[in-house]
Design a protein around this motif. Structure first.
Motif, PDB file in Angstrom:
ATOM      1  N   VAL A   1       0.838  -1.203   0.000  1.00 27.26           N
ATOM      2  CA  VAL A   1       0.000   0.000   0.000  1.00 27.26           C
ATOM      3  C   VAL A   1       0.871   1.250   0.000  1.00 27.26           C
ATOM      4  O   VAL A   1       0.578   2.223  -0.707  1.00 27.26           O
ATOM      5  CB  VAL A   1      -0.976  -0.013   1.198  1.00 27.26           C
ATOM      6  N   LEU A   2       1.941   1.239   0.789  1.00 27.80           N
ATOM      7  CA  LEU A   2       2.855   2.384   0.785  1.00 27.80           C
ATOM      8  C   LEU A   2       3.484   2.585  -0.589  1.00 27.80           C
ATOM      9  O   LEU A   2       3.706   3.715  -1.025  1.00 27.80           O
ATOM     10  CB  LEU A   2       3.940   2.205   1.850  1.00 27.80           C
TER      11      LEU A   2
ATOM     12  N   GLY B   1       6.631   3.717  12.364  1.00 28.33           N
ATOM     13  CA  GLY B   1       5.222   3.356  12.179  1.00 28.33           C
ATOM     14  C   GLY B   1       5.057   1.880  11.872  1.00 28.33           C
ATOM     15  O   GLY B   1       4.127   1.231  12.356  1.00 28.33           O
ATOM     16  N   ILE B   2       5.978   1.327  11.077  1.00 30.83           N
ATOM     17  CA  ILE B   2       5.931  -0.103  10.763  1.00 30.83           C
ATOM     18  C   ILE B   2       6.200  -0.926  12.019  1.00 30.83           C
ATOM     19  O   ILE B   2       5.528  -1.934  12.272  1.00 30.83           O
ATOM     20  CB  ILE B   2       6.931  -0.444   9.639  1.00 30.83           C
ATOM     21  N   ILE B   3       7.164  -0.500  12.823  1.00 31.05           N
ATOM     22  CA  ILE B   3       7.475  -1.214  14.067  1.00 31.05           C
ATOM     23  C   ILE B   3       6.259  -1.211  14.995  1.00 31.05           C
ATOM     24  O   ILE B   3       5.906  -2.237  15.593  1.00 31.05           O
ATOM     25  CB  ILE B   3       8.716  -0.608  14.755  1.00 31.05           C
TER      26      ILE B   3
ATOM     27  N   LEU C   1      -5.840   4.893  15.617  1.00 36.21           N
ATOM     28  CA  LEU C   1      -6.171   5.534  14.345  1.00 36.21           C
ATOM     29  C   LEU C   1      -6.533   6.999  14.553  1.00 36.21           C
ATOM     30  O   LEU C   1      -6.121   7.858  13.767  1.00 36.21           O
ATOM     31  CB  LEU C   1      -7.318   4.793  13.655  1.00 36.21           C
ATOM     32  N   LEU C   2      -7.288   7.293  15.608  1.00 38.34           N
ATOM     33  CA  LEU C   2      -7.611   8.696  15.907  1.00 38.34           C
ATOM     34  C   LEU C   2      -6.349   9.502  16.188  1.00 38.34           C
ATOM     35  O   LEU C   2      -6.209  10.633  15.717  1.00 38.34           O
ATOM     36  CB  LEU C   2      -8.571   8.781  17.100  1.00 38.34           C
TER      37      LEU C   2
ATOM     38  N   THR D   1       1.902   5.924   7.739  1.00 42.51           N
ATOM     39  CA  THR D   1       2.325   4.531   7.882  1.00 42.51           C
ATOM     40  C   THR D   1       1.533   3.830   8.983  1.00 42.51           C
ATOM     41  O   THR D   1       1.072   2.702   8.797  1.00 42.51           O
ATOM     42  CB  THR D   1       3.834   4.448   8.201  1.00 42.51           C
ATOM     43  N   LEU D   2       1.345   4.511  10.098  1.00 40.46           N
ATOM     44  CA  LEU D   2       0.591   3.931  11.207  1.00 40.46           C
ATOM     45  C   LEU D   2      -0.868   3.712  10.827  1.00 40.46           C
ATOM     46  O   LEU D   2      -1.437   2.654  11.111  1.00 40.46           O
ATOM     47  CB  LEU D   2       0.694   4.832  12.440  1.00 40.46           C
ATOM     48  N   GLY D   3      -1.477   4.683  10.178  1.00 41.68           N
ATOM     49  CA  GLY D   3      -2.880   4.550   9.778  1.00 41.68           C
ATOM     50  C   GLY D   3      -3.095   3.396   8.819  1.00 41.68           C
ATOM     51  O   GLY D   3      -4.024   2.592   8.991  1.00 41.68           O
ATOM     52  N   ILE D   4      -2.244   3.295   7.818  1.00 42.50           N
ATOM     53  CA  ILE D   4      -2.352   2.178   6.876  1.00 42.50           C
ATOM     54  C   ILE D   4      -2.082   0.866   7.595  1.00 42.50           C
ATOM     55  O   ILE D   4      -2.755  -0.142   7.369  1.00 42.50           O
ATOM     56  CB  ILE D   4      -1.389   2.385   5.690  1.00 42.50           C
ATOM     57  N   GLY D   5      -1.095   0.883   8.502  1.00 42.11           N
ATOM     58  CA  GLY D   5      -0.754  -0.318   9.258  1.00 42.11           C
ATOM     59  C   GLY D   5      -1.892  -0.826  10.119  1.00 42.11           C
ATOM     60  O   GLY D   5      -2.056  -2.033  10.304  1.00 42.11           O
ATOM     61  N   ILE D   6      -2.707   0.079  10.632  1.00 40.58           N
ATOM     62  CA  ILE D   6      -3.855  -0.341  11.442  1.00 40.58           C
ATOM     63  C   ILE D   6      -4.832  -1.145  10.585  1.00 40.58           C
ATOM     64  O   ILE D   6      -5.320  -2.204  11.002  1.00 40.58           O
ATOM     65  CB  ILE D   6      -4.534   0.882  12.085  1.00 40.58           C
TER      66      ILE D   6
END
Length: 174
Positions: free
Chosen positions: A53-54, A68-70, A120-121, A140-145
């Protein structure tokens, strides 16, 4: 920060990601055996989905992105641990492995969804309030969620349900 120092930081962050990921994989496997193996497969698929996605967004991997990936890997492991511990609790009361498995997933869903929505918030707030590197972390964190929830509830659950249905009469399932 000069380009050499920035590249060193990214290299160190990537090494931290790989070492941390390998330690998590070993811990999960030794703690949960076959369920840990299934979790590890889901984690690898989760990482591929996240990187895919990234790549679609043409994102550049930076140090905050690696962070964010970690965090995504940690949240995926947390979700699986919550589910498996709940299944263990359900197996104490329920003799039917399939019902205990299903009940463990259902009863752990609230805590997992709550943690992921809260994160996510926070990622959304960071995206709108932050600047360059902070936005990279939040994206990265949002997509990772989303990839984590997909891998936990579709991939890991599929594999664990196949294992449980095949071994429905096994005494020590997990």
């Amino acid at each position: 920060v000069g380009p050499d120092l920035g590249q060193d930081s990214i290299k160190a962050g990537f090494i931290a990601l790989v070492v941390g990921f390998l330690l998590v994989i070993m811990f999960i496997f030794f703690k949960y055996r076959i369920f840990g193996f299934i979790t590890n497969i889901a984690l690898v698929i989760n990482l591929f989905l996240l990187v895919g996605v990234l790549t679609l967004f043409e994102a550049t991997l930076t140090l905050p992105g690696i962070a964010g990936i970690i965090l995504t890997v940690g949240m995926a492991v947390d979700a699986n641990v919550l589910i498996f511990e709940r299944i263990k609790e359900e197996l104490k009361d329920e003799k039917n492995n399939i019902l205990a498995f299903d009940s463990g997933y259902i009863k752990s869903r609230t805590a997992i969804i709550d943690a992921n929505i809260t994160t996510l918030l926070a990622a959304i707030i960071l995206f709108f309030m932050g600047s360059g590197p902070i936005k990279g972390f939040s994206v990265t964190l949002g997509i990772g969620i989303f990839t984590t929830l997909f891998s936990v509830y579709f991939i890991a659950r599929l594999f664990t349900s196949l294992y449980v249905s095949k071994n429905r009469n096994k005494e020590n399932l997990i």
